[in-house]
Design a protein around this motif. Structure first.
Motif, PDB file in Angstrom:
ATOM      1  N   LYS A  57       0.841  -1.195   0.000  1.00 35.19           N
ATOM      2  CA  LYS A  57       0.000   0.000   0.000  1.00 35.19           C
ATOM      3  C   LYS A  57       0.883   1.254   0.000  1.00 35.19           C
ATOM      4  O   LYS A  57       2.016   1.225   0.502  1.00 35.19           O
ATOM      5  N   PRO A  58       0.381   2.354  -0.551  1.00 34.44           N
ATOM      6  CA  PRO A  58       1.161   3.607  -0.541  1.00 34.44           C
ATOM      7  C   PRO A  58       1.456   4.035   0.894  1.00 34.44           C
ATOM      8  O   PRO A  58       0.581   3.961   1.769  1.00 34.44           O
ATOM      9  N   ARG A  60       1.800   6.417   3.901  1.00 32.88           N
ATOM     10  CA  ARG A  60       1.177   7.687   4.308  1.00 32.88           C
ATOM     11  C   ARG A  60       2.209   8.496   5.096  1.00 32.88           C
ATOM     12  O   ARG A  60       2.484   8.197   6.256  1.00 32.88           O
ATOM     13  N   LYS A  62       3.366  12.150   6.536  1.00 34.25           N
ATOM     14  CA  LYS A  62       2.886  13.475   6.912  1.00 34.25           C
ATOM     15  C   LYS A  62       4.054  14.373   7.284  1.00 34.25           C
ATOM     16  O   LYS A  62       4.975  13.943   8.000  1.00 34.25           O
ATOM     17  N   LYS A  81       5.143  17.282  -2.464  1.00 30.76           N
ATOM     18  CA  LYS A  81       4.255  16.700  -3.484  1.00 30.76           C
ATOM     19  C   LYS A  81       5.055  16.076  -4.631  1.00 30.76           C
ATOM     20  O   LYS A  81       4.673  15.038  -5.172  1.00 30.76           O
ATOM     21  N   GLY A  84       6.225  12.779  -3.387  1.00 35.74           N
ATOM     22  CA  GLY A  84       5.086  11.867  -3.298  1.00 35.74           C
ATOM     23  C   GLY A  84       4.712  11.296  -4.652  1.00 35.74           C
ATOM     24  O   GLY A  84       4.430  10.093  -4.785  1.00 35.74           O
ATOM     25  N   LYS A  85       4.733  12.157  -5.655  1.00 36.49           N
ATOM     26  CA  LYS A  85       4.386  11.705  -7.016  1.00 36.49           C
ATOM     27  C   LYS A  85       5.436  10.743  -7.556  1.00 36.49           C
ATOM     28  O   LYS A  85       5.098   9.710  -8.146  1.00 36.49           O
ATOM     29  N   ALA A  89       3.880   7.845  -2.935  1.00 39.68           N
ATOM     30  CA  ALA A  89       3.491   7.961  -1.529  1.00 39.68           C
ATOM     31  C   ALA A  89       2.296   8.892  -1.372  1.00 39.68           C
ATOM     32  O   ALA A  89       2.085   9.811  -2.167  1.00 39.68           O
ATOM     33  N   ASP A  90       1.520   8.647  -0.344  1.00 41.65           N
ATOM     34  CA  ASP A  90       0.386   9.493   0.023  1.00 41.65           C
ATOM     35  C   ASP A  90       0.907  10.545   1.003  1.00 41.65           C
ATOM     36  O   ASP A  90       1.155  10.248   2.169  1.00 41.65           O
ATOM     37  N   SER A  92       1.062  14.629   2.780  1.00 44.20           N
ATOM     38  CA  SER A  92       0.289  15.827   3.108  1.00 44.20           C
ATOM     39  C   SER A  92       1.065  16.695   4.085  1.00 44.20           C
ATOM     40  O   SER A  92       1.836  16.194   4.903  1.00 44.20           O
ATOM     41  N   HIS A 312      10.372   7.424   3.148  1.00 40.85           N
ATOM     42  CA  HIS A 312       9.880   6.420   2.207  1.00 40.85           C
ATOM     43  C   HIS A 312      10.939   5.352   1.941  1.00 40.85           C
ATOM     44  O   HIS A 312      10.643   4.145   1.918  1.00 40.85           O
TER      45      HIS A 312
END
Length: 343
Positions: A57-58, A60, A62, A81, A84-85, A89-90, A92, A312
């Motif tokens: 799963k991606p 998460r 933060k 971002k 993440g792209k 990864a997810d 925020s 990550h």
């Protein structure tokens, strides 16, 4: 080595040696012995995170920034971002508007309790305020690092950002180079938006070191706060009570613009040498006008990018967490056209 079996037990002696070897780049790579997720000074990944890794799963991730309403947060978010792209990864950017440390802690605690985060990077206005919640995350098995502002006495697993003391020293040294004539006994006035913050202490400590032997007297650091009009008024009242000032320094983005505004309006830009930090649109304009001799960029986009990548890579590939020095780039009128504005 996979995170599913990774134990990061490091003795106090090894940790001290690692800290010494990485001091020059502002990096801290390990928690102190005697604390951590397993009770024996080692880190163990939370089972729910390991399950997400096993299920492909991606992640998460933060980034908790002490005040996302600040202009500096915009390029941090852009770098985040981008990472993440690229990494799938997810991501925020979170945090309390206005820089409320208690709200930041509460938000992080909620993430921990709800198991809503797989990797966490924090930037705090007050390292003391976040130290306990960093420990909570570490003990809960959540990989946690600091970015932008360091928390060296906490259980963070690494730091991504600028060497704050080193950048303050570099600022002072550049001011000395730019000053002309005999400056012995003259004054340099230093401003900060938050003189009580750890990052401000670190930068000012380096600044003082950089001025050793110069003969210059330091006034400050003077606290101006975050509100632009109030900051300018504080600069104005401070400068009205000074004489023989040959240099002015801002330790951050917003004290820099407030002080530069005063220097520009006072008509003393030709007699006062000024250096600051960050590159807001206003800062670039003051450099272009010759009011500000230079500013030092922290490369906030790279801070956001590397904070995500470090976490990550640890989670997915088992790459050891190490500090990343995002550098100090001097911006002057000579290279302004090629620099990236940070708001």
């Amino acid at each position: 080595m996979s995170p599913r079996t990774l134990l990061r037990g490091i003795t106090a002696a090894t940790a001290a040696a690692a800290a010494l070897s990485l001091t020059a780049c502002g990096a801290v790579t390990s928690a102190d012995s005697g604390s951590g997720g397993t009770g024996d000074g080692s880190f163990k990944l939370a089972p729910y995170i390991q399950q997400r890794i096993d299920d492909d799963k991606p992640m998460r991730i933060k980034l908790s920034y002490h005040d996302p309403s600040l202009a500096f947060a915009t390029p941090i978010g852009a770098g985040m971002k981008k990472a993440g792209k690229e990494l799938g990864a997810d991501v925020s950017l979170i945090g309390p508007t206005g820089g409320d440390a208690a709200k930041q802690v509460s938000e992080i605690q909620t993430l921990i309790q709800q198991k809503a985060v797989d990797g966490l990077a924090v930037s705090s206005a007050s390292s003391d305020a976040l130290k306990p919640v960093i420990s909570q995350a570490y003990k809960a098995g959540i990989p946690i690092i600091s970015f932008n502002t360091d928390n060296p006495d906490s259980e963070q697993m690494g730091f991504v950002g600028q060497d704050l003391k080193g950048s303050g020293k570099a600022q002072a040294e550049q001011l000395r180079k730019d000053l002309k004539g005999d400056v012995n006994g003259k004054s340099v006035v230093v401003f900060s938006v938050d003189t009580g913050a750890g990052w401000s202490h670190d930068r000012f400590s380096g600044f003082k070191e950089g001025l050793d032997g110069s003969g210059l007297k330091i006034v400050g650091p003077v606290n101006v706060g975050n509100e632009p009009n109030s900051a300018y008024n504080t600069v104005e009242s401070t400068m009205s009570g000074q004489s023989d000032v040959v240099a002015v320094a801002g330790l951050d983005c917003c004290s820099t613009t407030a002080a530069a505004k005063w220097v520009g309006q006072s008509g003393k830009a030709d007699t006062i040498t000024m250096g600051g930090f960050d590159l807001l649109t206003q800062t670039a304009e003051y450099i272009e006008r010759g009011v500000l001799n230079f500013s030092i960029s922290q490369n906030p986009a790279e801070q956001g990018y590397q904070a995500v990548k470090v976490l990550h890579d640890f989670l997915v590939d088992g790459t050891e967490i190490k500090g990343v020095d995002t550098g100090a780039q001097f911006i002057t009128s000579d290279n302004l056209a090629d620099a990236s504005v940070e708001d």
